[in-house]
Write an enzyme that holds these catalytic residues in place. Sequence first.
Site, mmCIF file in Angstrom:
data_model
loop_
_atom_site.group_PDB
_atom_site.id
_atom_site.type_symbol
_atom_site.label_atom_id
_atom_site.label_comp_id
_atom_site.label_asym_id
_atom_site.label_seq_id
_atom_site.Cartn_x
_atom_site.Cartn_y
_atom_site.Cartn_z
ATOM 1 C CE1 TYR A 1 15.658 9.789 50.636
ATOM 2 C CE2 TYR A 1 14.552 7.717 51.103
ATOM 3 C CZ TYR A 1 14.969 8.656 50.206
ATOM 4 O OH TYR A 1 14.693 8.479 48.899
ATOM 5 C CD GLU A 2 21.042 7.879 51.733
ATOM 6 O OE1 GLU A 2 20.618 6.953 51.067
ATOM 7 O OE2 GLU A 2 22.233 8.225 51.750
ATOM 8 N N GLY A 3 20.139 11.397 56.561
ATOM 9 C CA GLY A 3 20.474 12.600 57.313
ATOM 10 C C GLY A 3 19.436 13.651 57.050
#
Lengths: 640, 403
Positions: free
Chosen positions: A362-364
């Site tokens: 997550y978050e990229g």
Amino acid sequence: MNFQTTAAHEEFRQKVRAFAEAEVKPIAFTLDKENRFPNEIVKKMGELGIMGLPYEKEYEGAGADVLSYAIAVEELSRIDGGVGVILSAHTSLGTYPIAAFGNEEQKRKYLPDLCSGRKYGAFGLTEPNAGSDAGGTETIAEDKGDYYLLNGEKIFITNGGEADTYVVFTVTTPGIGTKGISALIVERGWEGFTFEPHYDKMGIRSSATCQLNFNDVKVPKENLLGKEGQGFKIAMATLDGGRIGIASQALGIAQGAYEAAVEYAKERIQFGRPIATQQAIAFKIADMATKLDCARMLIYRAAEMKQAHVPYGKEAAMAKMYASDIALEVVNDALQIHGGAGFMKGMPVERHYRDAKITTIYEGTNEIQRVVISGAILGKMKKSGGAPKAAGGPPAPAVGETGPRKKMIFKGDPAECAAKLLEELKKDGFDFTVGQPIDTPIVEAERVVSAGQGVGERENMKYIEDAARAFGAAIGSSRPVAESLQYLPLNRYVGMSGQKFKGNLYVACGISGAVQHLKGIKDASIIVAINTNANAKIFKNCDYGIVGDLKVVLPILTKALDTGDKNPAPPMVKMKRSVPAPKPVPRKIGVCLGCGFEYDPYVGDPTSEIAPGTEFKSLPEGWVCPHCGEPLANFIEIEV
Amino acid sequence: MYNYRKVTDDLYWVGGNDRRLALFENIHPLYHGVSYNAYVLLDKKTVLIDTADWAVGQQYFENINAVLDGRNLDVLVINHVEPDHAALIEEVLLRWPKVKIITTRKAVTILKQFGFPIDIDKVDMVDEGDTRSFGKHTFVFVKAEMVHWPEAMVSYDTTNGVLFSADAFGTFRSLDGKLFSDEYDFRGEWIDDARRYLTNIVGKYGPPVQHLLAKASGLDIKFICPLHGPVWRDPMDIAYILDKYVHWATYEPEEKGVMIVYGSMYGHTENAAEVLAHKLCERGITNTRMYDASSTHVSYLISDIFKYSHLVLACVTYNLGIFPPVKDFIHDMQALNVQNRTVAIMENGSWAIRSGSLIKEEISKMKRMRILDEGVTMASSLQSQNMPDLDALADAIAADLKK
């Protein structure tokens, strides 16, 4: 420079560590087991003053630095990765966009509650068709004068359902890609803003993650963050900072696993001595400690750069990528050192092992981090051999196989859902006192009640038949129901290769919505779907849907509609489709007075590497007509 | 024998008519010929405005000589270098070697590409707004880029309000001894040819035409002298043709009406189109026009799509695609930038009916087009089960037209 944190930072670390060990550690196992969001702990985090660390005191923030925030996430994650991400998502995703891009009024309204921890924040970017590629955003906010009408859904939202304010990214100008995305502040409790149940996750189970649904949510204009069209920029800037938080979370989880492994290695006796004395184990520990230190250095550097307001996107991406990659290695080694004991529920290392995985996603994703890092190093390079993006018109809005549909989906109590459905159908003008025989040929039918494989056993076909009579409809089915199950003759299946239904009402029961089937009903005026699977494709292609078991829902509908013998239906009057096709957005194009070539922003100019979406007025100086070489000055701009 | 006509004081038409040409630009059929117009101004200097096609060369030079009546030719104004107007330039240069050419820079480039022996020292290159005086008469030159070529300009005589408009305001048809629009039943007899000329030749260039019209709106125009067709002098006629040009250049329909174009192999799709036309008539819609795409030259179809607000495409599926004559029509509409029309689709096919969805896809690529939800899909021929759809379609079109 001695690459050491200050005494003040270490003092702060001790404070958070003491809190985590006293408050979180005793219940971490339970939270994980029960998939429970620890409201009581988050409240105490507010009291501890760590819910608004990097924000100004003016807004009830702690006025601390980014590094302190990183340390706080690290220390909470060392005990429980889920609690760590609650803080990270709240601080750097839910609060940051308001602090950085909000106007004074928005800051005064939202920041004090968020920074003090009285309320929690969240961030809504990811969608079924948009994640790494934000350009695929389908959530749409229509300008209605003094408010936006928000529709769509967001998935995998951390703090979802628990947070009070959500920074939601939505399309405000369709057809121009990421430039048409804006950020809105949406509050929990607003009409039409609902939550799906929390996901059953592999790890970080003490954090809440769910899907957000927006169904005609009115968002006042004053809740627009920044300007229209700045959403993508805001999202990217926010994620840069968020990466420091996730890197810290990964580091904390790995640190916790590592410490447990060291302790265990010193205690576990084999061959008459602690296994830590075996090089096989000792060297693992050396590698783990080195990796942890590397990750920590990268994270603290990125935090300091952010604090100093120098560009830190690449460094934050490096920190997030490296910390999470090595977190997986460290928790793996830590569990290995634990041997069979580490494989047992109840051992923190087993939880750390599961908690760590999300940090590379997550978050990229770490693949996207590598795109960010390499992009910062290499610049935007021409992709060789890649065909230019297909020309011709704006990117199609999210329209299913059956064209634009209302997609009004009812969930929950079946009786209430059924009542709502019938109310809508009544509004559409259906008269259920008249009807056709159930053996009316599909092509002549005004209404069809159709069965899919979801019908199950043959005896369940009676629900379909009864409902067809009650609706005054012909009976139909999907292809497998006629061909494989042979519940109905072959001439009653609807689909691309079968009968095409062009009447007014199609009720799809237990039909998942295969493309072949949908092609047969694309001209139906109204499509109703009844299916147990809320994610079934049919729900993206219907006007009304009920998520539920047809064996429960159909008898309710049958009872409600049963008017005895139906009067014969008058000749069918085809109803207008309820959802008109979206109107194209007017756009400015440039016409070359040297040859008549039209520069269309939908197409761009592949010969000069002008990407689709580039507006005419934004063409770079020196750009010339791709066909005749005329300069920009000899173009006229018109709106079409 | 010379056969010139006086336009107004000092100004004479010296062109010629061509009734032998079968295809204008070797693409658009001609049934009443075409005129190539040119003009001579007798002032302190003698000025020839444009030349003509080889086909009328003899008549052209007889006319010029008769008007000049022994005077030398001083100036040749070239507004447009397309060979149906520029062909005789070399002959003019041979006959009057000292003539000064007034034209645009781009025109010189293109003339050289066509092989004309232009001596650059004898060219007076003019730009937007430049003026030249020939004695009593002063011309101002206005660029008419991409109406429909990039080098084109128009010349305006500030002394008497004559606009030499190049291909703008031109039409097909020979002049037959008459010259002025008020000498014809223009609105009845000529307008269809004027539309077919403009839309097929300049149709794509609506924005440049609007650009030119905006620039010309400041001029007090008394006469319009185009390169084809009649000269305009009646103020009502000038207003009439200007209004038509505004419609064509902005892609606004001239009339609320329905153009039905069918592509039919054995008459079944044709039958469906006829039944629709009948149903429209029953609903009071009589401003309809039906064409067989197979036997109608596409220039006529293009012309009428610029006239009518609604288009019905009735088309059979052929090789899993759109019936080629209908496909050609759609391609021509796309090429000519046709916009702002409402389209209904009737599709036919016997085993895999695809023409409708493919037509929809093509029409969707065009600008400001609206496709009616209502439509008809028939298998091989129109049958009773299709009638509700056909009625719904007729209702939808009728409702739209009565709005």
